[in-house]
Design a protein around this motif. Structure first.
Motif, PDB file in Angstrom:
ATOM      1  N   THR A  73      24.939  13.834  41.043  1.00 33.70           N
ATOM      2  CA  THR A  73      25.897  12.757  41.269  1.00 33.70           C
ATOM      3  C   THR A  73      26.210  12.629  42.748  1.00 33.70           C
ATOM      4  OG1 THR A  73      28.051  11.821  40.679  1.00 33.70           O
ATOM      5  CG2 THR A  73      27.939  14.225  40.896  1.00 33.70           C
ATOM      6  N   CYS A  74      26.594  11.404  43.134  1.00 24.93           N
ATOM      7  CA  CYS A  74      26.947  11.147  44.530  1.00 24.93           C
ATOM      8  C   CYS A  74      28.422  11.393  44.777  1.00 24.93           C
ATOM      9  CB  CYS A  74      26.607   9.694  44.884  1.00 24.93           C
ATOM     10  SG  CYS A  74      27.575   8.492  43.954  1.00 24.93           S
ATOM     11  N   ILE A  75      29.186  11.577  43.711  1.00 20.00           N
ATOM     12  CA  ILE A  75      30.625  11.731  43.884  1.00 20.00           C
ATOM     13  C   ILE A  75      30.895  13.005  44.676  1.00 20.00           C
ATOM     14  CG2 ILE A  75      32.809  12.102  42.683  1.00 20.00           C
ATOM     15  CD1 ILE A  75      31.731  10.222  40.502  1.00 20.00           C
ATOM     16  N   GLY A  76      31.684  12.874  45.729  1.00 17.72           N
ATOM     17  CA  GLY A  76      31.967  14.010  46.594  1.00 17.72           C
ATOM     18  C   GLY A  76      30.937  14.185  47.694  1.00 17.72           C
ATOM     19  N   SER A  77      29.900  13.365  47.672  1.00 20.51           N
ATOM     20  CA  SER A  77      28.874  13.445  48.715  1.00 20.51           C
ATOM     21  C   SER A  77      29.309  12.581  49.889  1.00 20.51           C
ATOM     22  CB  SER A  77      27.544  12.924  48.146  1.00 20.51           C
ATOM     23  OG  SER A  77      26.828  12.226  49.125  1.00 20.51           O
ATOM     24  N   TRP A  78      28.844  12.909  51.080  1.00 13.33           N
ATOM     25  CA  TRP A  78      29.229  12.078  52.224  1.00 13.33           C
ATOM     26  C   TRP A  78      28.205  10.992  52.491  1.00 13.33           C
ATOM     27  CZ3 TRP A  78      25.817  12.451  56.354  1.00 13.33           C
ATOM     28  CH2 TRP A  78      24.994  13.584  56.365  1.00 13.33           C
ATOM     29  N   PHE A  79      27.134  10.957  51.703  1.00 13.60           N
ATOM     30  CA  PHE A  79      26.141   9.896  51.878  1.00 13.60           C
ATOM     31  C   PHE A  79      26.742   8.555  51.457  1.00 13.60           C
ATOM     32  CE2 PHE A  79      23.216  13.582  50.948  1.00 13.60           C
ATOM     33  CZ  PHE A  79      22.800  13.729  52.271  1.00 13.60           C
ATOM     34  N   ARG A  80      26.452   7.520  52.226  1.00 11.46           N
ATOM     35  CA  ARG A  80      26.993   6.189  51.947  1.00 11.46           C
ATOM     36  C   ARG A  80      26.086   5.380  51.028  1.00 11.46           C
ATOM     37  NH1 ARG A  80      32.091   5.884  52.884  1.00 11.46           N
ATOM     38  NH2 ARG A  80      31.990   3.668  53.333  1.00 11.46           N
ATOM     39  N   VAL A  81      24.860   5.867  50.838  1.00 10.73           N
ATOM     40  CA  VAL A  81      23.918   5.171  49.966  1.00 10.73           C
ATOM     41  C   VAL A  81      23.594   6.070  48.776  1.00 10.73           C
ATOM     42  CG1 VAL A  81      21.640   4.073  49.769  1.00 10.73           C
ATOM     43  CG2 VAL A  81      22.901   3.963  51.945  1.00 10.73           C
ATOM     44  N   THR A  82      23.611   5.482  47.594  1.00 11.35           N
ATOM     45  CA  THR A  82      23.275   6.195  46.377  1.00 11.35           C
ATOM     46  C   THR A  82      22.124   5.478  45.704  1.00 11.35           C
ATOM     47  OG1 THR A  82      25.553   6.900  46.051  1.00 11.35           O
ATOM     48  CG2 THR A  82      24.145   6.918  44.114  1.00 11.35           C
ATOM     49  N   VAL A  83      21.133   6.238  45.285  1.00 12.31           N
ATOM     50  CA  VAL A  83      20.045   5.685  44.501  1.00 12.31           C
ATOM     51  C   VAL A  83      20.302   6.132  43.069  1.00 12.31           C
ATOM     52  CG1 VAL A  83      17.554   5.669  44.184  1.00 12.31           C
ATOM     53  CG2 VAL A  83      18.495   5.841  46.479  1.00 12.31           C
ATOM     54  N   GLY A  84      20.364   5.178  42.163  1.00 11.29           N
ATOM     55  CA  GLY A  84      20.735   5.525  40.790  1.00 11.29           C
ATOM     56  C   GLY A  84      19.829   4.922  39.747  1.00 11.29           C
ATOM     57  N   SER A  85      19.634   5.658  38.660  1.00 14.85           N
ATOM     58  CA  SER A  85      18.855   5.100  37.566  1.00 14.85           C
ATOM     59  C   SER A  85      19.791   4.307  36.662  1.00 14.85           C
ATOM     60  CB  SER A  85      18.149   6.203  36.773  1.00 14.85           C
ATOM     61  OG  SER A  85      18.985   6.702  35.766  1.00 14.85           O
ATOM     62  N   VAL A  86      19.289   3.185  36.192  1.00 11.90           N
ATOM     63  CA  VAL A  86      20.073   2.337  35.311  1.00 11.90           C
ATOM     64  C   VAL A  86      20.466   3.104  34.053  1.00 11.90           C
ATOM     65  CG1 VAL A  86      19.982   0.271  33.879  1.00 11.90           C
ATOM     66  CG2 VAL A  86      19.023   0.269  36.173  1.00 11.90           C
ATOM     67  N   GLN A  87      19.526   3.885  33.536  1.00 11.64           N
ATOM     68  CA  GLN A  87      19.791   4.625  32.293  1.00 11.64           C
ATOM     69  C   GLN A  87      20.991   5.549  32.460  1.00 11.64           C
ATOM     70  OE1 GLN A  87      16.933   4.188  33.813  1.00 11.64           O
ATOM     71  NE2 GLN A  87      15.407   3.478  32.336  1.00 11.64           N
ATOM     72  N   THR A  88      21.153   6.127  33.658  1.00  9.53           N
ATOM     73  CA  THR A  88      22.290   7.006  33.918  1.00  9.53           C
ATOM     74  C   THR A  88      23.557   6.201  34.185  1.00  9.53           C
ATOM     75  OG1 THR A  88      20.850   8.693  34.850  1.00  9.53           O
ATOM     76  CG2 THR A  88      23.165   8.800  35.472  1.00  9.53           C
ATOM     77  N   MET A  89      23.447   5.213  35.082  1.00 11.34           N
ATOM     78  CA  MET A  89      24.631   4.485  35.534  1.00 11.34           C
ATOM     79  C   MET A  89      25.259   3.622  34.442  1.00 11.34           C
ATOM     80  SD  MET A  89      25.403   5.347  38.619  1.00 11.34           S
ATOM     81  CE  MET A  89      26.611   4.077  39.021  1.00 11.34           C
ATOM     82  N   MET A  90      24.460   3.180  33.470  1.00 13.71           N
ATOM     83  CA  MET A  90      24.988   2.276  32.451  1.00 13.71           C
ATOM     84  C   MET A  90      25.948   2.973  31.489  1.00 13.71           C
ATOM     85  SD  MET A  90      21.785   2.007  29.808  1.00 13.71           S
ATOM     86  CE  MET A  90      22.672   1.742  28.287  1.00 13.71           C
ATOM     87  N   ARG A  91      25.898   4.303  31.440  1.00 17.67           N
ATOM     88  CA  ARG A  91      26.752   5.033  30.496  1.00 17.67           C
ATOM     89  C   ARG A  91      28.216   4.914  30.907  1.00 17.67           C
ATOM     90  NH1 ARG A  91      22.871   9.330  31.197  1.00 17.67           N
ATOM     91  NH2 ARG A  91      21.232   9.005  29.667  1.00 17.67           N
ATOM     92  N   GLU A  92      29.033   4.586  29.955  1.00 23.34           N
ATOM     93  CA  GLU A  92      30.447   4.384  30.257  1.00 23.34           C
ATOM     94  C   GLU A  92      31.076   5.641  30.840  1.00 23.34           C
ATOM     95  OE1 GLU A  92      34.305   2.316  28.137  1.00 23.34           O
ATOM     96  OE2 GLU A  92      32.312   2.182  27.223  1.00 23.34           O
ATOM     97  N   SER A  93      30.677   6.806  30.309  1.00 18.55           N
ATOM     98  CA  SER A  93      31.239   8.061  30.815  1.00 18.55           C
ATOM     99  C   SER A  93      30.900   8.235  32.297  1.00 18.55           C
ATOM    100  CB  SER A  93      30.697   9.240  30.012  1.00 18.55           C
ATOM    101  OG  SER A  93      29.278   9.264  30.084  1.00 18.55           O
TER     102      SER A  93
END
Length: 166
Positions: free
Chosen positions: A89-109
């Motif tokens: 996860t990018c949460i807590g990371s100092w990177f300003r850009v996140t590369v994410g998979s739709v399958q992961t990001m679409m989950r409500e949790s």
């Protein structure tokens, strides 16, 4: 850290995208043929967004596209990015850009871990997939983000659908 030199049509694409956003058009579509440097254009857009103080989410539907995007981003702009997939996860990371998979990001949790204004810019690789519910859930959650869809194949019979998104 080398900034790659954009070809004139790539520079024009960057300007056109940012002009659209400047006019208040939240969602815009970049169509360039395969092999003409779509990734370089969206990496430049990502870098400009970061320089404007925005966080950027680059969405793709396949793992290898995520890796390619992360690799190209670093090579072309020097920006490293966080990965949002499975346990990463990018949460807590100092990177300003996140590369994410739709399958992961679409989950409500997963979405609920982010404030809705967390990403100022969302870039969708292979945007012809973006009419699907999984993409729409993500775009609806981050409703205020500027969105750039990137595709080489907008006319796969679903152009009218893409027009509902972009």
């Amino acid at each position: 850290m080398g900034d790659m030199e954009l070809r004139p049509y790539q520079s024009e694409a960057v300007t056109a995208i940012e002009d659209e956003w400047g006019k208040g058009v939240k969602k815009t579509l970049l169509v360039l043929p395969t092999g003409t440097g779509k990734t370089i254009v969206f990496c430049t857009i990502a870098k400009n967004a970061v320089m404007d103080g925005r966080r950027v989410l680059i969405l793709a539907h396949r793992g290898e596209l995520l890796d390619q995007a992360a690799d190209k981003l670093q090579k072309s702009t020097g920006l490293k990015c966080a990965i949002e997939k499975a346990d990463e996860t990018c949460i807590g990371s100092w990177f300003r850009v996140t590369v994410g998979s739709v399958q992961t990001m679409m989950r409500e949790s997963r979405l609920k871990k982010f404030p809705p204004d967390y990403f100022g810019t969302i870039i969708i690789d292979e945007a012809h997939h973006s009419v699907s519910n999984s993409y729409q859930n993500i775009l609806t959650y981050f409703a205020d983000a500027r969105v750039l869809g990137v595709t080489a194949t907008p006319d796969r019979g679903d152009m009218r659908n893409l027009g509902q998104v972009f």
